[in-house]
Design a protein around this motif. Structure first.
Motif, PDB file in Angstrom:
ATOM      1  N   ARG A 195      14.358 -33.074  81.702  1.00  0.00           N
ATOM      2  CA  ARG A 195      13.510 -34.167  82.491  1.00  0.00           C
ATOM      3  C   ARG A 195      13.771 -34.056  83.841  1.00  0.00           C
ATOM      4  O   ARG A 195      12.977 -34.162  84.521  1.00  0.00           O
ATOM      5  N   GLU A 196      14.957 -33.456  84.229  1.00  0.00           N
ATOM      6  CA  GLU A 196      15.386 -33.263  85.778  1.00  0.00           C
ATOM      7  C   GLU A 196      14.466 -31.885  86.137  1.00  0.00           C
ATOM      8  O   GLU A 196      14.124 -31.834  87.382  1.00  0.00           O
ATOM      9  N   GLY A 197      14.237 -31.027  85.254  1.00  0.00           N
ATOM     10  CA  GLY A 197      13.722 -29.844  85.527  1.00  0.00           C
ATOM     11  C   GLY A 197      12.250 -29.519  85.631  1.00  0.00           C
ATOM     12  O   GLY A 197      11.740 -28.513  86.435  1.00  0.00           O
ATOM     13  N   ARG A 198      11.713 -30.789  85.589  1.00  0.00           N
ATOM     14  CA  ARG A 198      10.092 -30.707  85.801  1.00  0.00           C
ATOM     15  C   ARG A 198       9.266 -29.314  85.468  1.00  0.00           C
ATOM     16  O   ARG A 198       8.698 -28.699  86.237  1.00  0.00           O
ATOM     17  N   GLY A 199       9.691 -28.863  83.949  1.00  0.00           N
ATOM     18  CA  GLY A 199       8.741 -27.581  83.792  1.00  0.00           C
ATOM     19  C   GLY A 199       9.362 -26.491  83.813  1.00  0.00           C
ATOM     20  O   GLY A 199       8.960 -25.202  83.877  1.00  0.00           O
ATOM     21  N   LYS A 200      10.600 -26.425  84.311  1.00  0.00           N
ATOM     22  CA  LYS A 200      11.166 -24.912  84.909  1.00  0.00           C
ATOM     23  C   LYS A 200      11.774 -24.099  83.833  1.00  0.00           C
ATOM     24  O   LYS A 200      11.866 -22.956  83.649  1.00  0.00           O
ATOM     25  N   VAL A 201      11.928 -24.814  82.553  1.00  0.00           N
ATOM     26  CA  VAL A 201      12.239 -24.167  81.360  1.00  0.00           C
ATOM     27  C   VAL A 201      11.512 -24.753  80.161  1.00  0.00           C
ATOM     28  O   VAL A 201      11.365 -26.143  80.174  1.00  0.00           O
ATOM     29  N   GLY A 202      11.039 -23.981  79.492  1.00  0.00           N
ATOM     30  CA  GLY A 202      10.177 -24.410  78.178  1.00  0.00           C
ATOM     31  C   GLY A 202      11.211 -24.226  76.989  1.00  0.00           C
ATOM     32  O   GLY A 202      12.123 -23.379  76.788  1.00  0.00           O
ATOM     33  N   PHE A 203      10.823 -24.926  75.931  1.00  0.00           N
ATOM     34  CA  PHE A 203      11.880 -24.829  74.683  1.00  0.00           C
ATOM     35  C   PHE A 203      10.955 -25.142  73.360  1.00  0.00           C
ATOM     36  O   PHE A 203       9.694 -25.735  73.511  1.00  0.00           O
ATOM     37  N   TRP A 204      11.239 -24.430  72.206  1.00  0.00           N
ATOM     38  CA  TRP A 204      10.450 -24.553  71.261  1.00  0.00           C
ATOM     39  C   TRP A 204      11.304 -24.354  69.783  1.00  0.00           C
ATOM     40  O   TRP A 204      12.039 -23.541  70.092  1.00  0.00           O
TER      41      TRP A 204
END
Length: 163
Positions: A106-115
């Motif tokens: 939530r804080e990172g605003r798209g800096k890391v993705g996860f799946w």
């Protein structure tokens, strides 16, 4: 030199159901270490915990790297029930790592993705071949046997019962 090679054509020994769990991350911004480094560091703790607990249900895992931003783990489990049990266990590494990750995402605003993806593969619905390879993948998880023991052709090893 590396791991022992199994000479010739081998296949995974298992004939029962297996659960395959793929989990990974994509680094969207390399410089955003605070966003992705904790995610990267959490997985080895979980893998160590699972590997040390023979009753956990995780049979084996394989670390893989994709171009140039993707890291992932292929895990082999003896049942999907044990995978789900681990994921929700209050006293295991996963729950606090998952809670911290959710805050960070939530804080990172798209800096890391996860799946992640989970596949429950019924008995007879999987086939594997290893040629002059060390223990790898499903064969690493369940052991390997010469191909002839389970059938010389892929179609023989894929013994799906058709109605």
């Amino acid at each position: 030199m590396g791991a022992e090679l199994f000479a010739g054509r081998m296949t995974a020994e298992t004939e029962g159901e297996v659960t395959v769990f793929l989990i990974g991350m994509r680094i969207n911004r390399f410089r955003a270490l605070r966003s992705w480094l904790p995610v990267f560091k959490a997985m080895p703790r979980m893998l160590r915990e699972l590997s040390q607990d023979k009753g956990s249900g995780m049979l084996s895992y394989q670390l893989l790297f994709g171009p140039p931003r993707v890291l992932y783990v292929v895990q082999y489990w003896d049942s999907h029930e044990k995978l789900l049990e681990y994921a929700s266990a209050q006293d295991k590494e996963h729950r606090p790592a998952w809670a911290a990750f959710n805050r960070r995402i939530r804080e990172g605003r798209g800096k890391v993705g996860f799946w992640h993806e989970t596949y429950v593969v019924p008995a007879g619905a999987h086939e594997a071949i290893y040629l002059n390879m060390p223990a790898f993948g499903l064969g690493k998880a369940t052991g390997v046997v010469p191909v002839g023991r389970r059938g010389d052709r892929a179609a023989d090893r894929l013994s799906l019962k058709r109605a």
